[in-house]
Design a protein around this motif. Sequence first.
Motif, short mmCIF file in Angstrom:
data_model
loop_
_atom_site.label_atom_id
_atom_site.label_comp_id
_atom_site.label_asym_id
_atom_site.label_seq_id
_atom_site.Cartn_x
_atom_site.Cartn_y
_atom_site.Cartn_z
N UNK A 1 0.78 -1.23 0.00
CA UNK A 1 0.00 0.00 0.00
C UNK A 1 0.82 1.28 0.00
N UNK A 2 2.05 1.22 -0.47
CA UNK A 2 2.85 2.45 -0.57
C UNK A 2 2.45 3.19 -1.85
N UNK A 3 2.32 4.48 -1.75
CA UNK A 3 1.95 5.31 -2.90
C UNK A 3 2.82 4.97 -4.12
N UNK A 4 2.18 4.85 -5.32
CA UNK A 4 2.94 4.35 -6.49
C UNK A 4 4.22 5.15 -6.77
N UNK A 5 4.11 6.47 -6.71
CA UNK A 5 5.28 7.31 -7.01
C UNK A 5 6.42 7.00 -6.03
N UNK A 6 6.06 6.93 -4.75
CA UNK A 6 7.07 6.68 -3.72
C UNK A 6 7.64 5.27 -3.85
N UNK A 7 6.76 4.30 -4.13
CA UNK A 7 7.21 2.91 -4.29
C UNK A 7 8.27 2.84 -5.38
N UNK A 8 8.02 3.55 -6.47
CA UNK A 8 8.97 3.48 -7.60
C UNK A 8 10.28 4.19 -7.26
N UNK A 9 10.17 5.29 -6.49
CA UNK A 9 11.40 6.00 -6.09
C UNK A 9 12.25 5.09 -5.20
N UNK A 10 11.57 4.35 -4.30
CA UNK A 10 12.29 3.45 -3.39
C UNK A 10 13.04 2.39 -4.19
N UNK A 11 12.34 1.79 -5.16
CA UNK A 11 13.01 0.76 -5.97
C UNK A 11 14.17 1.38 -6.75
#
Lengths: 322, 300
Positions: B84-94
């Motif tokens: 449930x991490x916000x899509x934008x943030x999830x992609x930045x993390x990866x």
Amino acid sequence: MMKKIFTAMMGAALLATSATAAFADSKTVKITSIVEHPALDAARKGVKDVLAENGYVDGKSLNWEFQSAQGDVGIAGQIAKKFVGAAPDVIVAIATPSAQAAVAAARGRIPVVFSAVTDPVSAKLVKQWEKPGGAVTGVSDMLPLEKHLGLITDALPHAKTVGVPYNPGETNAVVLVEGFKKIAESKGIKVVTASAPSSGDVLMAVRSLVGKVDAIYVTTDNTIVSAFESVVKVGMDAKIPVFAGDTGSVERGAAAALGFNYYDIGRQTGQIVLDILNGKKAGDINVQGVEKTNLHVNTESAAKMGLSLSDAMVKKAEKVVK
Amino acid sequence: MSLIAFLGAIETGLLFGIVALGVFISFRVLDFPDLTVDGSLPLGAATAATLIVNGMNPFAACLAAMAAGAAAGLVTAWLNVRLGILHLLASILTMIALYSVNLRVMGKPNQALLGEETVFTPFENMIDLPYYWVTPMVLLGIILLILILLNLFLSSEMGLGMRATGVNGRMAEAQGINTSTMKLTGIALSNAMVALAGALFAQIQGGADITMGVGVIVVGLAAVILGEATISTRTIILATIGCVVGSILYRVVVALALNADFIGLQAQDLKLVTAVLVVLAMTLPGARQKWAKRKSIKGA
């Protein structure tokens, strides 16, 4: 609509042919860099200065063009192709990604002189340093490890072991430590390493060297340099002289360092460019390492580390911190 | 502009056309702003370069790079869908995690490929043309293949489900579409394509470099938007072709910017010139339409 824009753009692209100045005896040098920052800009200036001092003046006898890829490897490739298409006398490429793009695009048909590439052999720009063959040569900004070892043995003639703290996660650091080990061991000096994966670990790592080493040497390892004060503290507490790979660390407490600057690397590169313009083949010119180094010493630190620097060495130093 | 520079722009345009198609899937089809691509492009490059240097066949190395890219995409989608991490943030993390992964894969910041056998080598021996013609031709073949497969996929049942997920997730779910699966698959597919582009890029450029990914998302988006501005988005086929055309246009614009010295611009102005030219390319069609409309009203 799309068709019209497309044709207009293609047309404009073809029209914008670079008008190469057609001086009979003028030479064309194209230079590219992956990014613009002070060190790399200084290298570029060095190249240009050497050429100007030898009669190749930009706009007169020299057709000079600089393009920066502004950090974008894709653009570096396009710049390389643009340069190759213009068929200059020499292409100069600063830093590894730009150099690889230039060599890939030139395919041996245009001489490429690289600059500020740490390890040109593992970057596959050249097969070896001596007489590299092909149409590529240049100057490496690898630390002059042999000179650094020489500094340590000059200051401490009886040194038998040198301790090197380093971050095993930093590629650059690993390469330097391995290179230093090889050189030191060939001269009968033992190297003891201590690993510090983060700047918080530096103090402990350097303490682990106490009692085992006669001197401590710090390369341009970002982790160790960022916590350089810890190294100095241990050096002073345990009376072990600390030597550094960069002159900036001398002000922070290293006893002595042999540094270099990128302007000089650029001048060395410029000399190679000049040789090629004068008819030498790139493949016949040896790849060069750092030639000119500046000695900086810190007499106060050295004394606190139990090292008295010889008058000769202090006299030789370009800068003395007291 | 010389022929080599012009063909170089086409070549880079085709290559980043693959990136644009990847970005199209995440950004347009799934409405999922995915910055993973800044990490998955160098991941593909690093994987392929390391494997080729260690003796693997370059074609197999490209497939391995795609698998690595798909895995990276799965991580992003999983962070979003399951945690449930916000899509934008999830992609930045990866993306930031991939920086370390890429260093691990190569064991150093730069893996050279100069002089190694690449996927382009056999074609260079086969096609009797100068090398600077061969690479763009091979890339054209690859991108045509991708376009066909992608269009078949997007008009399949699963592809339609994916498009529905992007347009209206709730409605899609109500229709019995598993939107989580769609996101996982779509983002994996998108990053697999971007990683393939990275693998091919390393083979053209002479090596993989840790800094390769910087700004890839911007380039991909610019291509997608340029494509939309120049080619209709009415059908999925036109939209995907638009991505490739947009990418080529973008590179031609960059090549023009590199040649802008005749109007007094310098190297450091490159990005500014590129941005201005892209804005012009995007707004001119609209402005012309308006102008044509006004003229027809006047005429009436």
